[in-house]
Design a protein around this motif. Structure first.
Motif, PDB file in Angstrom:
ATOM      1  N   PRO A 343      -0.274   2.801 -22.199  1.00  0.00           N
ATOM      2  CA  PRO A 343       0.955   2.410 -21.507  1.00  0.00           C
ATOM      3  C   PRO A 343       0.689   1.223 -20.580  1.00  0.00           C
ATOM      4  O   PRO A 343      -0.456   0.918 -20.243  1.00  0.00           O
ATOM      5  CB  PRO A 343       1.307   3.668 -20.705  1.00  0.00           C
ATOM      6  N   VAL A 344       1.742   0.577 -20.132  1.00  0.00           N
ATOM      7  CA  VAL A 344       1.578  -0.570 -19.235  1.00  0.00           C
ATOM      8  C   VAL A 344       0.910  -0.146 -17.929  1.00  0.00           C
ATOM      9  O   VAL A 344       0.263  -0.969 -17.261  1.00  0.00           O
ATOM     10  CB  VAL A 344       2.930  -1.244 -18.945  1.00  0.00           C
ATOM     11  N   GLU A 345       1.048   1.121 -17.554  1.00  0.00           N
ATOM     12  CA  GLU A 345       0.404   1.607 -16.323  1.00  0.00           C
ATOM     13  C   GLU A 345      -1.115   1.498 -16.385  1.00  0.00           C
ATOM     14  O   GLU A 345      -1.787   1.533 -15.341  1.00  0.00           O
ATOM     15  CB  GLU A 345       0.783   3.070 -16.069  1.00  0.00           C
ATOM     16  N   SER A 346      -1.671   1.377 -17.572  1.00  0.00           N
ATOM     17  CA  SER A 346      -3.122   1.330 -17.736  1.00  0.00           C
ATOM     18  C   SER A 346      -3.686  -0.081 -17.652  1.00  0.00           C
ATOM     19  O   SER A 346      -4.900  -0.270 -17.742  1.00  0.00           O
ATOM     20  CB  SER A 346      -3.512   1.954 -19.086  1.00  0.00           C
ATOM     21  N   ILE A 347      -2.808  -1.066 -17.502  1.00  0.00           N
ATOM     22  CA  ILE A 347      -3.260  -2.456 -17.417  1.00  0.00           C
ATOM     23  C   ILE A 347      -3.574  -2.776 -15.961  1.00  0.00           C
ATOM     24  O   ILE A 347      -2.697  -2.751 -15.098  1.00  0.00           O
ATOM     25  CB  ILE A 347      -2.195  -3.415 -17.975  1.00  0.00           C
ATOM     26  N   LYS A 348      -4.840  -3.034 -15.693  1.00  0.00           N
ATOM     27  CA  LYS A 348      -5.315  -3.336 -14.339  1.00  0.00           C
ATOM     28  C   LYS A 348      -6.636  -4.068 -14.479  1.00  0.00           C
ATOM     29  O   LYS A 348      -7.064  -4.392 -15.587  1.00  0.00           O
ATOM     30  CB  LYS A 348      -5.504  -2.040 -13.542  1.00  0.00           C
ATOM     31  N   TRP A 352      -7.348  -0.935 -19.509  1.00  0.00           N
ATOM     32  CA  TRP A 352      -7.298  -0.628 -20.935  1.00  0.00           C
ATOM     33  C   TRP A 352      -7.156  -1.864 -21.816  1.00  0.00           C
ATOM     34  O   TRP A 352      -7.363  -1.777 -23.024  1.00  0.00           O
ATOM     35  CB  TRP A 352      -6.183   0.373 -21.203  1.00  0.00           C
ATOM     36  N   GLN A 353      -6.843  -3.024 -21.227  1.00  0.00           N
ATOM     37  CA  GLN A 353      -6.841  -4.243 -22.026  1.00  0.00           C
ATOM     38  C   GLN A 353      -8.253  -4.591 -22.492  1.00  0.00           C
ATOM     39  O   GLN A 353      -8.425  -5.429 -23.393  1.00  0.00           O
ATOM     40  CB  GLN A 353      -6.217  -5.403 -21.240  1.00  0.00           C
ATOM     41  N   ARG A 354      -9.294  -3.918 -21.945  1.00  0.00           N
ATOM     42  CA  ARG A 354     -10.674  -4.095 -22.415  1.00  0.00           C
ATOM     43  C   ARG A 354     -11.098  -2.975 -23.380  1.00  0.00           C
ATOM     44  O   ARG A 354     -12.215  -2.987 -23.891  1.00  0.00           O
ATOM     45  CB  ARG A 354     -11.654  -4.126 -21.239  1.00  0.00           C
ATOM     46  N   SER A 355     -10.238  -2.025 -23.614  1.00  0.00           N
ATOM     47  CA  SER A 355     -10.618  -0.860 -24.421  1.00  0.00           C
ATOM     48  C   SER A 355     -11.078  -1.241 -25.823  1.00  0.00           C
ATOM     49  O   SER A 355     -12.064  -0.698 -26.329  1.00  0.00           O
ATOM     50  CB  SER A 355      -9.436   0.114 -24.512  1.00  0.00           C
ATOM     51  N   THR A 356     -10.367  -2.142 -26.470  1.00  0.00           N
ATOM     52  CA  THR A 356     -10.762  -2.536 -27.827  1.00  0.00           C
ATOM     53  C   THR A 356     -12.114  -3.235 -27.820  1.00  0.00           C
ATOM     54  O   THR A 356     -12.937  -3.047 -28.727  1.00  0.00           O
ATOM     55  CB  THR A 356      -9.677  -3.411 -28.458  1.00  0.00           C
ATOM     56  N   GLU A 357     -12.367  -4.050 -26.807  1.00  0.00           N
ATOM     57  CA  GLU A 357     -13.682  -4.669 -26.647  1.00  0.00           C
ATOM     58  C   GLU A 357     -14.763  -3.592 -26.544  1.00  0.00           C
ATOM     59  O   GLU A 357     -15.818  -3.680 -27.195  1.00  0.00           O
ATOM     60  CB  GLU A 357     -13.684  -5.540 -25.386  1.00  0.00           C
ATOM     61  N   PHE A 358     -14.507  -2.571 -25.730  1.00  0.00           N
ATOM     62  CA  PHE A 358     -15.478  -1.488 -25.563  1.00  0.00           C
ATOM     63  C   PHE A 358     -15.668  -0.718 -26.865  1.00  0.00           C
ATOM     64  O   PHE A 358     -16.794  -0.381 -27.248  1.00  0.00           O
ATOM     65  CB  PHE A 358     -15.007  -0.523 -24.478  1.00  0.00           C
ATOM     66  N   THR A 359     -14.567  -0.423 -27.542  1.00  0.00           N
ATOM     67  CA  THR A 359     -14.627   0.339 -28.787  1.00  0.00           C
ATOM     68  C   THR A 359     -15.438  -0.409 -29.836  1.00  0.00           C
ATOM     69  O   THR A 359     -16.309   0.164 -30.507  1.00  0.00           O
ATOM     70  CB  THR A 359     -13.200   0.597 -29.303  1.00  0.00           C
ATOM     71  N   LYS A 360     -15.157  -1.669 -29.993  1.00  0.00           N
ATOM     72  CA  LYS A 360     -15.868  -2.508 -30.961  1.00  0.00           C
ATOM     73  C   LYS A 360     -17.373  -2.511 -30.667  1.00  0.00           C
ATOM     74  O   LYS A 360     -18.195  -2.310 -31.570  1.00  0.00           O
ATOM     75  CB  LYS A 360     -15.309  -3.927 -30.903  1.00  0.00           C
ATOM     76  N   THR A 399      -5.880   6.533 -16.660  1.00  0.00           N
ATOM     77  CA  THR A 399      -6.185   5.989 -15.331  1.00  0.00           C
ATOM     78  C   THR A 399      -7.536   5.278 -15.273  1.00  0.00           C
ATOM     79  O   THR A 399      -7.837   4.595 -14.296  1.00  0.00           O
ATOM     80  CB  THR A 399      -6.184   7.109 -14.281  1.00  0.00           C
ATOM     81  N   ASP A 400      -8.366   5.418 -16.307  1.00  0.00           N
ATOM     82  CA  ASP A 400      -9.726   4.888 -16.251  1.00  0.00           C
ATOM     83  C   ASP A 400      -9.741   3.362 -16.322  1.00  0.00           C
ATOM     84  O   ASP A 400      -8.885   2.738 -16.961  1.00  0.00           O
ATOM     85  CB  ASP A 400     -10.575   5.457 -17.388  1.00  0.00           C
ATOM     86  N   SER A 401     -10.768   2.796 -15.709  1.00  0.00           N
ATOM     87  CA  SER A 401     -11.018   1.356 -15.806  1.00  0.00           C
ATOM     88  C   SER A 401     -12.488   1.109 -15.528  1.00  0.00           C
ATOM     89  O   SER A 401     -13.220   2.000 -15.068  1.00  0.00           O
ATOM     90  CB  SER A 401     -10.146   0.579 -14.798  1.00  0.00           C
ATOM     91  N   GLY A 402     -12.933  -0.106 -15.824  1.00  0.00           N
ATOM     92  CA  GLY A 402     -14.300  -0.490 -15.512  1.00  0.00           C
ATOM     93  C   GLY A 402     -15.341   0.420 -16.118  1.00  0.00           C
ATOM     94  O   GLY A 402     -15.265   0.800 -17.287  1.00  0.00           O
ATOM     95  N   ALA A 403     -16.331   0.801 -15.303  1.00  0.00           N
ATOM     96  CA  ALA A 403     -17.430   1.633 -15.784  1.00  0.00           C
ATOM     97  C   ALA A 403     -16.936   2.977 -16.295  1.00  0.00           C
ATOM     98  O   ALA A 403     -17.488   3.523 -17.255  1.00  0.00           O
ATOM     99  CB  ALA A 403     -18.459   1.831 -14.664  1.00  0.00           C
ATOM    100  N   ASP A 404     -15.913   3.531 -15.658  1.00  0.00           N
ATOM    101  CA  ASP A 404     -15.375   4.810 -16.112  1.00  0.00           C
ATOM    102  C   ASP A 404     -14.775   4.691 -17.512  1.00  0.00           C
ATOM    103  O   ASP A 404     -14.964   5.564 -18.361  1.00  0.00           O
ATOM    104  CB  ASP A 404     -14.319   5.334 -15.141  1.00  0.00           C
ATOM    105  N   LEU A 405     -14.045   3.617 -17.752  1.00  0.00           N
ATOM    106  CA  LEU A 405     -13.434   3.437 -19.067  1.00  0.00           C
ATOM    107  C   LEU A 405     -14.501   3.164 -20.118  1.00  0.00           C
ATOM    108  O   LEU A 405     -14.430   3.693 -21.233  1.00  0.00           O
ATOM    109  CB  LEU A 405     -12.407   2.302 -19.033  1.00  0.00           C
ATOM    110  N   TRP A 406     -15.482   2.330 -19.788  1.00  0.00           N
ATOM    111  CA  TRP A 406     -16.573   2.123 -20.740  1.00  0.00           C
ATOM    112  C   TRP A 406     -17.272   3.448 -21.029  1.00  0.00           C
ATOM    113  O   TRP A 406     -17.516   3.798 -22.179  1.00  0.00           O
ATOM    114  CB  TRP A 406     -17.599   1.120 -20.221  1.00  0.00           C
TER     115      TRP A 406
END
Length: 656
Positions: A343-348, A352-360, A399-406
């Motif tokens: 969701p847009v709430e995850s953009i910070k 989550w705009q880095r999620s695909t980078e992390f997944t790849k 809600t995750d971002s940064g190191a937590d999202l990675w």
């Protein structure tokens, strides 16, 4: 494990004209006979599972193929439809009945899972209840396409279906089940639904009746689903369709097989671009989430997916999704697709705009390091699930971002290898699932973007966590996950087995031998069902080491390690003629010894003693060719060992 009190005298090694004797070991906990007992394996290899750790020439496993069609009712939060399950009996046994898993029944108010977790609280507690799986009909396919009502019994999260005649070796049968269930808001942190400002996000798992495993170890595996214990499932192909309101984006395990029917021409073009792109490509932008022109106003769409050679499938749906993707490069030259929906709430910042980078990055690392990723897509979904894995798709916290999202992204996709490819029994052996994954996550994190998110060494074992990990009240690894104390699960299932593999790799075998053996274990048991013994045997046979002493202390016992340096003596009282150093093993666990000796002339040398020095007792004295006075003797200088008391790891001149 019985604690043996004993005292041994160890003869010091002779230097030239003189020989000295180390003092007798005080009464302690170490029992070399227990540690190196030769009877580690109690059963020999057989035709099904070789003593080498490989599948035997007659290894078999049954197969379950699914064809599923369901509809998502967003008003009632209900999934309803039909599952056709074709079950192949590849065993040598005639089966009079079948067992299936009905995991949605954990959400019933009277379930065993509710009774054992809700009052205690924690991750698997259920704040509200549903009816679970509502079965409209259960039928068996007959001759000529006819269907007949099946006799079945539902017991909590299991269903037993009796067959009109035994299913003989080599035969197949097909079950047709009409069912429905309400998606719980919080589904024991494995699935659920969450409201955002632009609509609900549905993360849907354990959403169809799934075959229990019938294997050569236990027959039917029918442990109930209680929450902590995860899953043990048969492999096969899953074809499924999700019919949902037309303004929803649906993503799921496997390949979307009808892109032209459900995606706009713009989305199809962007998807084609993403399949060729190293960088993330937006398939549905944040602006398009609320753009009426970009979203159908009414009606429904049916999204069709196919997931091959898999033990499970899951999916997610929402009209709130931002959606992006990028190409995954695999070692063989094949390609897969990293995708993220959020969701847009995850953009910070670093959101989550880095999620695909992390997944790849995660999928590419594991594919190169261990075994190639086998599926056409890897999808990360943002929702109210803090972290849960399914083949080809994972659910992580919005809600995750940064190191937590990675960290959560990398961990959940690491599960593609354990247990989605290597299909171990999560109901019994969480350490073979969570622990193995936590170990490979540590290596992946070090490799990602020059260590961008390296905060601590998850598999490193000499830090402040050691005392807690080896606490007397900690559950051993050989504990069923549902029997582990909730406060201990993070250690027993995740951290300690990762420490164990780290110690095996860095201290016992070395990275080259360990990596070869670990890769061979994955290769041998990809899309199969290994047991702990299959893992033990493989690691030993490939590396060429007898590791019974290692498994005994790390897996089966709650043994501790305490190595101490107790004495230094110079030959003929002359440092230039060499020295004898005495070390002791004061707890139950034996491990190799790493000794750093620093001399007054600036010379430093490191001596590595094999674990066999502890085969005859708890004290060992060895020679060091010194040329000047020793200023310090330090055990385990790089803290690679889980030593619970480091105060006795050092001796300095004033102490000898």
């Amino acid at each position: 494990m019985k604690k043996t009190l004993f005292a041994l005298s160890v003869l010091a090694c002779a230097f030239g004209a003189g020989a000295q004797t180390a003092p007798a070991l005080p009464a302690g906990k170490y029992d070399h006979r227990a540690a190196f007992n030769p009877g580690f394996y109690t059963t020999p290899g057989n035709e099904f599972r070789s003593a080498s750790g490989a599948p035997g020439p007659k290894y078999w496993q049954n197969r379950a193929d699914y064809s599923i069609a369901v509809t998502l009712d967003t008003g009632a939060h209900r999934v309803s439809g039909t599952a056709a399950i074709t079950y192949s009996n590849n065993s040598p046994d005639a089966l009079q009945f079948l067992w299936l898993q009905l995991d949605q029944n954990i959400y019933q108010a009277g379930s065993r899972g509710s009774a054992t977790t809700t009052q205690a609280g924690g991750r698997w507690a259920n704040p509200a209840f549903t009816q679970g799986n509502v079965l409209r009909s259960v039928q068996l396919a007959g001759s000529g396409g006819a269907k007949t009502a099946a006799k079945y019994i539902v017991t909590d999260t299991r269903m037993q279906v009796w067959l009109p005649s035994a299913l003989k070796p080599g035969e197949k049968t097909t079950l047709h089940i009409d069912y429905e269930f309400v998606i719980p808001e919080r589904g024991t942190d494995r699935m659920g639904r969450m409201q955002t400002k632009n609509g609900s996000i549905y993360t849907v798992a354990q959403w169809f009746p799934r075959m229990a495993v019938y294997d050569d170890i236990q027959g039917w595996n029918t442990l109930p689903y209680l929450g902590a214990g995860e899953f043990y499932l048969e492999f096969g192909n899953i074809d499924y369709s999700i019919t949902a309101p037309a303004n929803l984006v649906v993503v799921g395990s496997g390949a979307l097989t009808n892109e032209a029917e459900v995606l706009t021409p713009v989305q199809q073009a962007r998807l084609a671009q993403a399949r060729a792109s190293e960088a993330t490509v937006a398939l549905r932008t944040a602006a398009e989430v609320t753009d009426r022109k970009a979203n159908p106003a009414s009606g429904s769409k049916t999204w069709r997916f196919r997931m091959e050679n898999t033990r499970d499938a899951a999916w997610s749906a929402s009209r709130a999704f931002v959606w992006d993707a990028a190409r995954i490069n695999l070692p063989s030259g094949k390609k897969s697709l990293a995708m993220s929906v959020y969701p847009v709430e995850s953009i910070k910042k670093d959101g989550w705009q880095r999620s695909t980078e992390f997944t790849k990055a995660s999928i590419e690392h594991y594919s190169t390091m261990w075994y190639e990723y086998p599926w056409p897509a890897a999808i990360n979904v943002a929702g109210n699930v803090s972290g849960m894995e399914y083949p080809g798709i994972v659910f992580c916290s919005y809600t995750d971002s940064g190191a937590d999202l990675w960290g959560v992204t990398d961990h959940e996709f690491g599960h593609a290898w354990f247990p989605m490819i290597v299909g171990s029994n999560e109901r019994k052996y969480a350490w073979m699932d969570e622990g193995f994954n936590t170990f490979i996550n540590d290596l992946s994190t070090k490799a990602f973007n020059k260590g961008e998110f390296v905060a601590s060494d998850l598999a490193g074992i000499g830090g402040d966590m050691t005392g807690y990990v080896f606490h007397d009240k900690m559950d051993p690894l050989w504990t069923a996950p549902d029997a582990v104390q909730q406060a201990n699960l993070g250690v027993t299932a995740y951290f300690k087995p990762a420490m164990m593999l780290g110690a095996l790799r860095e201290v016992v075998l070395g990275p080259e031998r360990f990596d070869l053996a670990f890769r061979e274990y994955i290769r041998r048991w990809a899309f199969k069902h290994p047991t702990p013994n299959d893992f033990f045997h493989t690691m030993e046979n490939v590396s060429g080491e007898d590791l019974g002493w290692f498994w005994r202390g790390w897996v089966f016992g709650n043994w501790k390690l305490d190595q101490a340096v107790t004495a230094v003596k110079y030959n003929a009282n002359d440092p230039a003629k060499g020295a004898s150093i005495t070390v002791e093993n004061r707890e139950q666990m034996p491990m190799p010894v790493i000794v750093q000796v620093r001399e007054s002339n600036g010379k430093t040398q490191t001596i590595q003693l094999p674990v066999e020095v502890w085969q005859r007792g708890a004290t060992w004295t060895f020679r060091v060719p010194t040329t000047s006075r020793i200023e310090e003797v330090l055990l385990d200088p790089d803290k690679k060992l889980p030593d619970v008391d480091r105060t006795n790891n050092t001796l300095k001149p004033k102490e000898f």
